[in-house]
Design an enzyme around this catalytic site. Structure first.
Site, PDB file in Angstrom:
ATOM      1  N   ASP A  35       1.080  -0.934  -0.312  1.00 29.82           N
ATOM      2  CA  ASP A  35       0.201  -0.484  -0.385  1.00 29.82           C
ATOM      3  C   ASP A  35       0.933   1.509  -0.331  1.00 29.82           C
ATOM      4  O   ASP A  35       2.026   1.379   0.574  1.00 29.82           O
ATOM      5  CB  ASP A  35      -1.299   0.169   0.703  1.00 29.82           C
ATOM      6  N   LEU A  37       0.274   3.883   0.788  1.00 30.38           N
ATOM      7  CA  LEU A  37      -1.058   5.382   2.141  1.00 30.38           C
ATOM      8  C   LEU A  37      -1.684   6.254   1.495  1.00 30.38           C
ATOM      9  O   LEU A  37      -2.062   7.494   2.121  1.00 30.38           O
ATOM     10  CB  LEU A  37       0.265   4.798   3.398  1.00 30.38           C
ATOM     11  N   ASP A  62       4.149   1.912  -4.288  1.00 32.59           N
ATOM     12  CA  ASP A  62       2.570   2.253  -5.035  1.00 32.59           C
ATOM     13  C   ASP A  62       3.068   1.559  -6.207  1.00 32.59           C
ATOM     14  O   ASP A  62       4.663   0.930  -6.711  1.00 32.59           O
ATOM     15  CB  ASP A  62       3.431   3.270  -5.404  1.00 32.59           C
ATOM     16  N   SER A 129     -16.983  -3.604  -9.029  1.00 32.20           N
ATOM     17  CA  SER A 129     -17.949  -2.663  -8.410  1.00 32.20           C
ATOM     18  C   SER A 129     -19.132  -2.895  -9.601  1.00 32.20           C
ATOM     19  O   SER A 129     -19.478  -3.241 -10.761  1.00 32.20           O
ATOM     20  CB  SER A 129     -17.545  -1.283  -8.551  1.00 32.20           C
ATOM     21  N   TYR A 154     -13.799   7.332 -13.225  1.00 30.87           N
ATOM     22  CA  TYR A 154     -13.349   6.035 -12.028  1.00 30.87           C
ATOM     23  C   TYR A 154     -14.750   4.862 -12.182  1.00 30.87           C
ATOM     24  O   TYR A 154     -13.978   3.842 -12.277  1.00 30.87           O
ATOM     25  CB  TYR A 154     -14.347   6.448 -10.327  1.00 30.87           C
ATOM     26  N   LYS A 158     -13.440   0.787 -13.952  1.00 28.01           N
ATOM     27  CA  LYS A 158     -13.181  -0.996 -13.092  1.00 28.01           C
ATOM     28  C   LYS A 158     -13.477  -1.366 -14.846  1.00 28.01           C
ATOM     29  O   LYS A 158     -12.790  -2.032 -14.889  1.00 28.01           O
ATOM     30  CB  LYS A 158     -14.848  -1.392 -12.451  1.00 28.01           C
TER      31      LYS A 158
END
Ligand code: NAD
Ligand code: WQD
Length: 345
Positions: A35, A37, A62, A129, A154, A158
């Site tokens: 991650d 972060l 990354d 999603s 976004y 996906k």
């Protein structure tokens, strides 16, 4: 002692990823989190450790940085499968910063697939999603429903990511992948050790509800009560994040046991029950006893009127089903909000 199978979890410090790491550890897997972060904090690792007694391996890397990602695979040569959560996920932000979304969400996936295929690691679970369905023609929506033109960059990432995975498998590469199409993940671990940490003003309904009940927001705005639904507000399928996390364990087991019937399979991960915004507000008040001021405002651009899952494919093939009640789920969200705000009962 038998060595535990090692699973790479990108974005494992995030909301769904952290709950999935808990579920993996509890199911006897070992997890390596990758991650950067960008939308989480390293304290999550301590929360995971307090729940399971095991601090997961962690690399602050990354996924868009190919050499650094390769270094993770080099450092943990025993990885048998990966779950790829790492992505930017704010629908609103994606409209204003599309290139950030196309870059981060596509490049991180491409790097992951490249590294895995290069090393002969085939098993891959991808966070997709229900946004890929848009407004479905039939409800509840099944996995064979057509993918509708994306409403946001976004959502488009996906759809493109799903295509990248399908094209890679179709080209004959040794990839065995599951696309988990999440409906609306909500709630937190019942211990309140981990949960969702939205940055700034929450866009999603439940974090806005809990922040309003906590007094951080004056009132909740309900976006529209003139939809063609029984009470006029939009309908969604709210899935408990711990249930959702378990779906990833089921998906990993399914792939590792070779039960998949095609190189790429999609599964809806939802409860099968649609709830309106107004119903959710009433349930939250009932379940928590907290005050929740709200007002009805106009529709939010880009909102789907109603969508809920037909989860029967995941129920039968993966042997997974949602078990948490909506009341317990809302209580867990409220418990988490109180914990991070230092609110006592
Ligand atoms: P999150 O932001 O809490 O978690 C994503 C994590 O990925 C964060 O910890 C972030 O720091 C990390 N990350 C982002 N880009 C990275 C990169 N390039 N390299 C390494 N780490 C990176 O989000 P979440 O809600 O846990 O979502 C996880 C996944 O599920 C995402 O792919 C998201 O699109 C998908 N998803 C989420 C929802 C939802 O409503 N939360 C619904 C459907 C699908
Ligand atoms: C739920 C309902 C709003 C906030 C988004 C993404 C989707 C997926 C999940 C990642 C809607 C209403 C909300 C508020 C409200 N994410 N609402 N007042 O829009 O279903 O889906 O998250 O893949 O891609 O689009 O979730 O939580 O934003 O909204 O009335 O302050 O709550 O109109 O009907 P959504 P949400």
């Amino acid at each position: 002692m038998m060595k535990k199978p090692l699973i790479l979890v990108t974005g494992g410090a995030g909301y769904i990823g952290s709950h999935t790491v808990v579920a993996l550890q509890q199911a006897g897997f070992e997890a390596v989190i990758v991650d950067n972060l960008s939308n989480s904090t390293v304290e999550v690792l301590s929360g995971i450790a307090r729940i399971t007694g095991i601090r997961p391996h962690f690399a602050q890397v990354d996924c868009c940085d190919r050499p650094a990602l390769a270094g993770v695979f080099d450092a943990w040569p025993g990885i048998v499968a990966a779950i790829h959560f790492a992505a930017s996920k704010s629908v609103g932000e994606s409209v204003h910063q599309p290139l950030k979304y196309y870059h981060n969400n596509l490049q991180s996936l491409i790097n992951m697939l490249d590294e895995m295929l290069h090393r002969g690691i085939a098993h891959f679970v991808f966070s997709s999603s229900c946004t890929v369905y848009g407004q479905p023609d039939r409800l509840p929506v099944t996995e064979d429903a057509p993918v509708k033109p994306a409403i946001s960059p976004y959502g488009n990432t996906k759809q493109i990511c799903e295509e990248i995975i399908r094209d890679t498998a179709a080209a004959g590469f040794a990839l065995q992948s599951i696309l988990l199409r999440y409906f609306n993940p909500i709630g937190a671990h019942p211990s309140a050790e981990i949960g969702e940490l939205p940055v700034g003003v929450p866009q999603n309904l439940v974090p806005f509800i809990t922040q309003t009940a906590a007094g951080i927001r004056k009132e909740l705005s309900v976006f529209g009560n003139d939809y063609a639904t029984p009470d006029g507000s939009c309908i969604r399928d709210y899935i408990n994040v711990v249930d959702l996390a378990r779906a990833h364990v089921s998906a990993v087991n399914y792939l590792l046991e070779g039960k998949n019937t095609a190189p790429v399979e999609a599964f809806n991960i939802g409860t099968g029950r649609g709830l309106s915004v107004l119903e959710l507000i009433a349930l939250f008040r009932q379940a928590t006893g907290a005050a929740l001021p709200f007002k009805i405002v106009g529709r939010r651009a880009g909102d789907i009127e109603q969508v809920w899952a037909d989860p029967r494919k995941a129920n039968s093939a993966l042997g997974w089903q949602a078990t948490e009640t909506i009341e317990d789920t809302l209580r867990s969200a409220w418990k988490w909000e109180k914990r991070i705000r230092g609110i006592n009962d």
